[in-house]
Scaffold this motif. Structure first.
Motif, short mmCIF file in Angstrom:
data_model
loop_
_atom_site.label_atom_id
_atom_site.label_comp_id
_atom_site.label_asym_id
_atom_site.label_seq_id
_atom_site.Cartn_x
_atom_site.Cartn_y
_atom_site.Cartn_z
N GLN A 216 76.50 70.73 37.26
CA GLN A 216 77.85 71.26 37.10
C GLN A 216 78.75 70.68 38.19
OE1 GLN A 216 78.58 73.76 34.52
NE2 GLN A 216 76.64 72.77 33.95
N VAL A 217 79.85 70.13 37.78
CA VAL A 217 80.80 69.59 38.76
C VAL A 217 82.18 70.03 38.31
CG1 VAL A 217 81.76 67.50 39.79
CG2 VAL A 217 79.33 67.58 39.20
N LYS A 218 82.73 71.00 39.01
CA LYS A 218 84.02 71.53 38.58
C LYS A 218 84.73 72.17 39.76
CE LYS A 218 81.68 75.65 36.91
NZ LYS A 218 81.12 76.30 35.72
N GLN B 89 84.02 64.64 38.44
CA GLN B 89 83.87 65.68 37.43
C GLN B 89 83.70 65.06 36.04
OE1 GLN B 89 87.13 68.45 36.86
NE2 GLN B 89 85.84 69.81 35.67
N CYS C 273 73.29 75.24 44.87
CA CYS C 273 74.63 74.76 44.55
C CYS C 273 75.33 74.32 45.85
CB CYS C 273 75.43 75.81 43.81
SG CYS C 273 75.51 77.41 44.61
N ARG D 10 83.44 68.01 26.49
CA ARG D 10 84.61 67.90 27.34
C ARG D 10 85.55 66.87 26.75
NH1 ARG D 10 82.87 65.54 30.65
NH2 ARG D 10 83.89 65.72 32.58
N HIS E 183 79.93 66.12 35.28
CA HIS E 183 79.82 67.50 34.81
C HIS E 183 79.10 67.57 33.46
CE1 HIS E 183 80.72 71.69 34.33
NE2 HIS E 183 81.32 71.46 33.18
N GLU E 184 77.99 68.29 33.46
CA GLU E 184 77.21 68.48 32.23
C GLU E 184 76.64 67.16 31.69
OE1 GLU E 184 76.92 71.29 29.98
OE2 GLU E 184 77.81 72.75 31.34
N ILE F 262 79.46 72.35 42.91
CA ILE F 262 78.37 71.59 42.31
C ILE F 262 77.24 72.56 42.01
CG2 ILE F 262 76.87 69.57 42.54
CD1 ILE F 262 79.79 68.89 43.04
N LEU G 163 85.31 70.88 44.91
CA LEU G 163 84.46 70.99 43.72
C LEU G 163 83.27 71.89 43.99
CD1 LEU G 163 84.30 67.23 42.63
CD2 LEU G 163 85.66 69.05 41.57
#
Length: 518
Positions: A144-146, A127, A112, A11, A131-132, A73, A71
Motif C-alpha cells: 500500500q502506498v498512499k 504511489q 508499515c 486505480r 500502490h496495490e 506504506i 505517504l
DNA sequence: TCTAATT
C-alpha cells in the motif's frame, strides 16, 4: 470486465474528475490529498506563523517541497527495516524521510512505514507505480502506498455500507453512491474466498457529500436477498475498530496463546502475524464471534495449529516475484536473517530471528519495560481507548513472544528466560497502589495479568489466584503498582473492560486492616 | 455488516 479479488483494486491515474461508472473500485488520486497552501510547486513558502524560518540543510540536499506528501506504506514484511526499503523507493526520487513504524513499548515492527520524498512529484510517481501493484515477499496482500491519514483533514467522509446483496460489486456500489458526490474510494469487503461480505466502504471527497448520501440512501431500499434495508453510515473510527477487535480477540485468549496454537515453533513476529491472520479466518468462520464459553476440543486446537503452518500458501510465503526481490536488494538477506538451506517455509522461524526487540542493554524489550519501569503511561493522560489499546497490545505481544509453557523452540532457544516470570512472590505496594481484579479470562496467568496492566505504570507484582485442587485460575487476582496514580489510571481504563463475555472488575484492594476489623 | 497497518 475482470472480477475484483479480495486484494485487487483498480486505480485510474489519469481521470481525476471523470468518474466513469465502469471504472469504480478503489480510486485515490494523489491530488485528492489536500495540502495547506496555494503556492505552485517550487514557490517559496511563507511560514504560517509569519516568521521566516526556512531551515537550510547543511548540504542543501535533503530539503523537501513545501507541498510534499507524506505517504503511508502498508503491507511491509516485518523483517524489513528502513535500509531494506530504501532501494525500492529511491527509484522514484530522493527520499526526505523514511520511518518504519514500531510499537512504542516493545519496538515491534508494525508492518508499515511513513515515507516523504523531497519532491511531491516523487510521491505521486511512487504511489502510481507501487500502490496495490506488488506483493512483498511473505505478505498476502499487495503493498500500500498512499497519502498518510495525517495528510488529509480528519473529517469523516468514509461510509460503511451494510445490507448489500452479495452479488453487488464495486461498480454497483459506485453507481449507487455516485449521484451524491465525488467518490475517492469504493471497496466491497470480501472474505478470504473472494466472496462479498455484503458490505462496503465508500469514501467521498467531503463530509457533506457523505452526509447527503446517508440521508438519501440509508434505509431507502432493500437489496434482493438482504435481510433488511440498506445501511449507510459513517464508518467506524480507528479507535472504535481497535476496541471491537480487542473485545473479540482477547475473548479467545487461549486460542491465541502460542503455547497452544503453535506447539512447534519459536515465537516470532512472524508467528504473531500468522496468528492474526488465523484470527481473521476464524472470526470469519465463526461469524465474527467466539466467546470464551465456546470450548475448543483439543483435537480442534491442534488442527488450528496445523492450519497456521499448513494453511500457508504451499509455496510458502505467497508469490514472490523474483525481479521484485532483486529490486528490494534482498538477494543478500537482511543482517538479522541468516542465509539458510532450511526450506523457506520455516526459514523465518528457525533461523534465529525471534522478533524479540532488544534494548541497547541486550535484554528483550519486554523485560526492559518491566525492570526499567517505563514512564507511567498515566503521565500522558491518554484517552481510555489509547490506554486500552496499549494494554491489549501488551497482552498480545507478551503471549506472542513468551509462551506460558516452557518449550524448546526449533533451532534456537530464547535469548534468556524473561526475568519477569521469576518474580513470583507477592509484593504489595503502598496504600492505594494495589488493585483487585475480578472476571479475568480463565487463561490469564500472572504474566498476562501483568502485561495487561504494564501500560499504566510500573507493576511491582501481579498474582492470579489458582484453585489448589484443579490448578485452574480462579479468575481473580491482584496487581500492585509503585504509585497510586498508576493504580488510578488502571482502574479508570480497565474497570468494566469487556473481555469476551465478561467485564473486568478493577478496584483498589481493601487494606488488610479494613478486611479484618477486629 | 466495520478492511490491515497510520508516527
Amino acid at each position: 470486465m475482470a472480477r475484483f479479488t479480495q486484494t485487487e483494486t483498480r486505480r485510474h491515474q489519469h481521470q481525476q474528475q471523470q468518474h466513469a461508472p465502469g471504472a469504480a473500485a478503489t480510486h485515490q488520486p494523489p491530488q485528492a490529498t489536500p495540502h495547506q497552501h496555494q503556492y505552485p510547486h517550487g514557490t517559496p513558502a511563507k511560514p504560517m506563523n509569519g516568521s521566516e524560518s526556512i531551515s537550510i540543510h547543511p548540504d542543501g540536499s535533503n530539503m523537501k517541497d513545501q507541498d510534499a506528501i507524506k505517504l503511508f506504506i502498508g503491507q511491509i514484511p516485518r523483517n524489513l527495516e528502513e535500509k531494506d526499503l530504501k532501494p525500492l523507493f529511491e527509484q522514484f526520487g530522493k527520499i526526505h524521510e523514511l520511518t518504519v513504524l514500531k510499537d512504542r513499548y516493545t519496538g515491534m515492527h508494525k508492518g508499515c512505514a511513513f515515507l516523504t520524498y523531497c519532491a511531491r512529484e516523487s510521491a505521486i510517481k511512487a504511489q502510481n507505480a507501487l500502490h496495490e501493484q506488488k506483493t512483498l515477499p511473505g505478505m498476502t496482500r499487495p503493498i500500500q502506498v498512499k497519502p498518510a491519514d495525517s495528510e488529509s483533514r480528519g473529517e469523516d467522509r468514509k461510509l460503511f455500507v451494510g445490507m448489500l446483496n452479495k452479488q453487488q460489486t464495486e461498480e454497483d456500489v459506485y453507481r449507487l453512491f455516485e449521484p451524491y458526490g465525488v467518490i475517492e474510494e469504493c471497496t466491497v469487503l470480501r472474505g478470504p474466498d473472494g466472496n462479498s461480505k455484503g458490505c462496503a466502504f465508500v469514501k467521498f471527497s467531503t463530509h457533506t457529500e457523505a452526509q447527503s448520501a446517508i440521508s438519501a440512501l440509508h434505509g431507502s431500499q432493500t437489496m434482493p436477498g438482504a435481510s433488511s434495508s440498506l445501511v449507510v453510515k459513517f464508518a467506524d473510527t480507528d479507535k472504535e475498530r481497535t476496541i471491537r477487535r480487542m473485545q473479540q480477540m482477547v475473548g479467545q485468549f487461549g486460542i491465541f496463546n502460542p503455547a497452544i496454537a503453535l506447539p512447534f515453533s519459536t515465537y516470532s513476529t512472524y508467528a504473531h502475524a500468522l496468528m492474526q491472520q488465523q484470527a481473521a479466518i476464524m472470526a470469519a468462520t465463526h461469524g465474527g464471534y467466539l466467546t470464551p464459553s465456546v470450548a475448543f476440543p483439543a483435537a480442534q486446537i491442534h488442527q488450528m495449529g496445523a492450519l497456521n503452518i499448513n494453511g500457508l500458501p504451499p509455496t510458502p510465503m505467497t508469490p514472490v516475484s523474483g525481479e521484485f526481490h532483486q529490486t528490494l536488494g534482498l538477494s543478500s538477506p537482511p543482517a538479522n536473517i541468516a542465509t539458510s538451506a532450511v526450506p523457506s517455509i520455516v526459514t523465518p522461524i528457525v533461523n534465529g530471528f525471534t522478533g524479540i526487540p532488544h534494548q541497547p542493554n541486550g535484554h528483550p524489550a519486554v523485560e526492559a519495560v518491566y525492570t526499567n519501569g517505563l514512564p507511567p503511561y498515566s503521565a500522558q493522560s491518554p484517552t481510555a481507548a489509547d490506554t486500552l489499546q496499549q494494554a491489549f497490545t501488551g497482552v498480545q505481544q507478551y503471549t506472542a513472544i513468551y509462551p506460558a509453557t516452557t518449550l524448546t523452540p526449533i533451532g534456537q532457544t530464547l535469548p534468556q528466560p524473561p526475568q519477569v516470570i521469576q518474580q513470583q512472590q507477592q509484593r504489595e505496594g503502598p496504600e492505594g497502589c494495589n488493585l483487585f481484579i475480578y472476571h479475568l479470562p480463565q487463561e490469564f496467568g500472572d504474566n498476562e495479568l501483568m502485561q495487561m496492566f504494564l501500560p499504566f505504570g510500573t507493576v511491582i507484582s501481579s498474582k492470579v489466584f489458582m484453585d489448589r485442587a484443579t490448578n485452574q485460575s480462579k479468575c481473580f487476582g491482584f496487581v500492585s503498582f509503585d504509585n497510586p496514580a498508576s493504580a488510578q489510571a488502571a482502574i479508570q481504563a480497565m474497570n468494566g473492560f469487556q473481555i469476551g463475555m465478561k467485564r473486568l472488575k478493577v478496584q483498589l484492594k481493601r487494606p488488610k486492616d479494613a478486611s479484618r476489623p477486629y
